[in-house]
Scaffold this active site. Structure first.
Site, short mmCIF file in Angstrom:
data_model
loop_
_atom_site.label_atom_id
_atom_site.label_comp_id
_atom_site.label_asym_id
_atom_site.label_seq_id
_atom_site.Cartn_x
_atom_site.Cartn_y
_atom_site.Cartn_z
N ARG A 56 24.58 47.20 47.93
CA ARG A 56 26.00 47.27 47.30
C ARG A 56 27.00 46.71 48.01
O ARG A 56 28.20 46.58 47.66
CB ARG A 56 26.03 48.65 46.63
CG ARG A 56 27.24 48.80 45.70
CD ARG A 56 26.94 50.12 44.69
NE ARG A 56 26.83 51.31 45.68
CZ ARG A 56 27.10 52.00 46.30
NH1 ARG A 56 28.40 51.72 46.48
NH2 ARG A 56 26.44 52.89 46.83
N TYR A 109 44.18 35.72 29.04
CA TYR A 109 42.91 35.95 28.61
C TYR A 109 42.64 37.48 27.74
O TYR A 109 43.24 38.34 28.34
CB TYR A 109 41.86 35.97 29.95
CG TYR A 109 40.50 36.30 29.58
CD1 TYR A 109 39.67 35.94 28.59
CD2 TYR A 109 40.08 37.38 30.50
CE1 TYR A 109 38.50 36.47 28.41
CE2 TYR A 109 38.71 38.17 30.05
CZ TYR A 109 38.00 37.56 29.29
OH TYR A 109 36.66 38.03 29.11
N ASP A 191 45.77 34.46 37.79
CA ASP A 191 44.28 33.89 37.25
C ASP A 191 44.51 32.55 37.14
O ASP A 191 45.11 31.75 36.40
CB ASP A 191 44.10 34.43 35.80
CG ASP A 191 42.85 34.24 35.11
OD1 ASP A 191 42.19 33.29 35.69
OD2 ASP A 191 42.41 35.11 34.30
N LYS A 216 33.06 30.08 34.52
CA LYS A 216 33.68 28.73 33.97
C LYS A 216 33.54 27.74 34.99
O LYS A 216 32.41 27.04 35.41
CB LYS A 216 35.17 29.07 33.46
CG LYS A 216 35.29 30.41 32.96
CD LYS A 216 34.53 30.38 31.58
CE LYS A 216 35.08 31.59 30.68
NZ LYS A 216 34.96 33.06 31.47
#
Length: 400
Positions: A56, A109, A191, A216
């Site tokens: 992790r 978004y 972003d 993306k």
């Protein structure tokens, strides 16, 4: 790793996407990092001693992608890979102090908007939405409100930027807005999913944190779900890393490996898709079934001059509003267009090798200010004449 910061700075971004994150040049070693599938590592597990410790905390398969992203965004620090774009959004929003003010684009978004709105509804933050292309309105939203407004008198703690915005393709003056945000003590998160670091580098324009939905363009093949953050500030990176570790929003090693493989062709994909998008945007604007076109590469687009000044291209997302035939609603016209294409794929998401088309208001989370007849096109790498022939026949069918 393969490239020092100095070497990366001397190379074009088109070379960095291929060369960054390579293993050491040693005889009989692979030229690409292998996938490492392990939940734990030999050592004391004490991260302060430099051990990886536990899965992790770290994975060797993350490292090359994170190095490459940091160098592409102009940072001397590696980026941070997350399980999804929204996991990266959550980590970035965690930088807002309790009760702090977040200024966010009205059009951005929908997942980011929903997450911010839910935090505001629970009283964790105050949310102010604004037209991000209106620099004056953003400055006003950042500033303290009238003392009579009580808690709303506070200045912003964070400015959230998207440029171009999703889905309206508004263009923010990133440098001016980051200066305004820093003047009131706010940090800036941008972003950069639509642009990618090959088209725009927000850290070099003053932003503190850059966010990507790696799903993306960066991965580019519609086969992984990942997110990422990059920053040049060590303290901010430490805070983001702590949040990722404690909240467990980590990337799978195989997904990280696929994302790095996809990143290697980013420059070629962007070059092809941007060139095709320009051709298509120009032609779409001349079609009688198209009411309006938004694409920052068009000289008549409201954001064209601003985009030209701060971007190295104009991206490959086009938005059109479909002109409905007599007796037809805008939503019906847009849905009919999407149903009539044969090569374009009616699907959500963007930035893959395939061209996608969708009516955005079909999503319940999409802001009501997004027109019902707005269709978003993500231009892929197919032959542009084939793409045009398909969308043209679909548009021609709207009167039929």
């Amino acid at each position: 790793m393969s490239l020092s910061e100095q070497q990366a700075a001397a190379l074009s971004a088109e070379t960095v996407v291929v060369a960054a994150g390579r293993p050491p040049r040693e005889r009989d070693q692979p030229v690409n990092h292998p996938v490492v599938l392990s939940s734990t590592y030999f050592g004391t597990g004490a991260l302060g001693d430099g051990d990886r410790g536990y899965g992790r905390y770290s994975n060797p398969t993350w490292d090359p992608f994170e190095e490459a992203l940091g160098q592409l965004e102009g940072s001397e620090l590696p980026g941070l890979l997350y399980a999804s774009g929204l996991a990266a959004v959550s980590s970035a929003l965690s930088l807002i102090p309790a009760g702090g003010v977040l200024v966010m684009p009205t059009h951005s978004y929908s997942g980011s908007l929903v997450m911010a709105a839910e935090l505001a509804q629970k009283g964790f933050i105050e949310l102010r939405t604004v037209d991000i292309a209106d620099t004056g309105a953003v400055r006003e939203a950042l500033a303290p409100r009238s003392p009579a407004a009580g808690p709303q008198a506070r200045p912003a703690a964070m400015l959230w930027l998207e440029s171009p915005t999703n889905p309206m393709l508004g263009i923010a003056d990133v440098s001016a807005l980051t200066d305004a945000a820093h003047a009131v003590g706010a940090i800036v998160v941008t972003d950069n999913t639509f642009s990618t670091p090959l088209v725009q580098q927000p850290l070099l324009l003053g932003s503190d944190v850059v966010l990507h939905s790696v799903t993306k363009y960066l991965a580019g093949h519609s086969d992984v779900v990942l997110g990422a953050l990059a920053t040049s500030n060590p303290d901010i990176r430490s805070a983001l890393l702590h949040h990722r570790t404690i909240h467990g929003a980590i990337a799978g090693p195989f997904e990280a490996w696929l994302a790095l493989r996809g990143l290697r062709t980013l420059a070629l994909r962007i070059e092809r898709s941007q060139a095709s998008a320009m051709v298509l945007a120009e032609r779409l604007g001349d079609h009688p079934a198209v009411e309006s076109v938004r694409f920052p590469g068009l000289s008549a687009d409201p954001g064209h001059e601003r985009a030209k000044a701060q971007m190295k291209g104009f991206g490959s997302i086009i938005c059109i509003q479909v002109r409905p035939a007599a007796g037809m609603s805008g939503a019906d016209a847009a849905d009919k267009l999407v149903a009539a294409v044969q090569l374009w794929l009616p699907a959500t998401s963007l930035g893959g090798v395939e061209s996608l088309i969708e009516r955005r208001r079909r999503h319940t989370a999409e802001p009501a200010s997004v027109p019902e007849n707005l269709v978003r096109l993500s231009v892929g790498i197919e032959n542009v004449e084939d793409l045009w022939a398909d969308v043209k026949q679909a548009l021609d069918s709207l009167d039929g």
